[in-house]
Design an enzyme around this catalytic site. Structure first.
Site, PDB file in Angstrom:
ATOM      1  N   HIS A 105      23.312  11.900  20.358  1.00 32.50           N
ATOM      2  CA  HIS A 105      24.635  12.458  19.797  1.00 32.50           C
ATOM      3  C   HIS A 105      25.456  11.337  19.743  1.00 32.50           C
ATOM      4  O   HIS A 105      25.489  10.372  20.259  1.00 32.50           O
ATOM      5  CB  HIS A 105      25.047  13.583  20.846  1.00 32.50           C
ATOM      6  CG  HIS A 105      25.214  13.176  22.109  1.00 32.50           C
ATOM      7  ND1 HIS A 105      24.504  13.011  22.978  1.00 32.50           N
ATOM      8  CD2 HIS A 105      26.408  12.608  22.686  1.00 32.50           C
ATOM      9  CE1 HIS A 105      24.513  12.616  24.093  1.00 32.50           C
ATOM     10  NE2 HIS A 105      25.878  12.441  24.160  1.00 32.50           N
ATOM     11  N   HIS A 107      29.570  10.423  19.511  1.00 29.48           N
ATOM     12  CA  HIS A 107      30.820  10.942  19.706  1.00 29.48           C
ATOM     13  C   HIS A 107      31.800  10.475  18.906  1.00 29.48           C
ATOM     14  O   HIS A 107      31.740   9.208  18.524  1.00 29.48           O
ATOM     15  CB  HIS A 107      31.597   9.947  21.234  1.00 29.48           C
ATOM     16  CG  HIS A 107      30.811  10.619  22.556  1.00 29.48           C
ATOM     17  ND1 HIS A 107      30.945  11.445  23.498  1.00 29.48           N
ATOM     18  CD2 HIS A 107      29.630  10.036  22.935  1.00 29.48           C
ATOM     19  CE1 HIS A 107      30.314  11.568  24.390  1.00 29.48           C
ATOM     20  NE2 HIS A 107      29.226  10.803  23.985  1.00 29.48           N
TER      21      HIS A 107
END
Ligand code: AMP
Length: 143
Positions: A105, A107
């Site tokens: 992932h 940010h």
């Protein structure tokens, strides 16, 4: 070295399968983006590839291209939605580097001049506020 196998029971795997809810801001064939529940700044969004990998180290390079194309889309919208001066984009690989959820992932953090981000673990945000922030980013994406 800690375990390097992808575990589909991680929380983002559950979100991708619709087993756990999220405040979604964007989705396409390759990624989903949703609000971080412990935001370090208003508008803190996570962009998550649908393809399974623990992190950058075991990811398919083609998935990275799709991921970062979506990161650009979300970063532009989050910057506009929060009238930010800039956007921090960051990504951790393995626990030693700060990774806590083992599905790749990225940010996306809107940043304002002179405002420090909150700590990474400062607690859960009010879901109503996250819903509002997601709506602001979705509105910016629609422009
Ligand atoms: P890291 O693995 O350190 O890059 O960060 C994982 C991030 O996921 C943290 O910023 C958490 O606040 C966030 N997070 C954990 N669980 C959820 C969830 N269910 N929905 C949205 N964000 C989450």
């Amino acid at each position: 070295m800690t375990g390097t196998a992808y575990d589909p029971q991680n929380i983002f795997g559950k979100i991708l399968r619709g087993e756990v809810p999220c405040h979604k801001v964007y989705e396409n064939e390759h990624v989903i983006a949703f609000m971080d529940v412990m935001p370090q700044a208003d508008g803190h969004t996570l962009v998550v590839p649908k393809a399974a990998s623990r992190n950058l180290l075991d990811a398919d390079p083609a998935a990275l291209g799709h991921l970062y194309a979506a990161v650009q889309i979300v970063a532009r919208a989050a910057k506009a939605a929060f009238a930010a001066d800039g956007v921090a984009v960051y990504q951790y690989n393995e626990a030693a580097a700060g990774q806590t959820v083992f599905h790749l992932h990225v940010h996306v953090l809107p940043r304002h001049e002179g405002v420090s981000p909150r700590r990474h673990v400062d607690g859960m945000a009010d879901p109503a506020v996250l819903a509002q922030h997601a709506e602001r980013i979705r509105a910016a994406l629609a422009h």
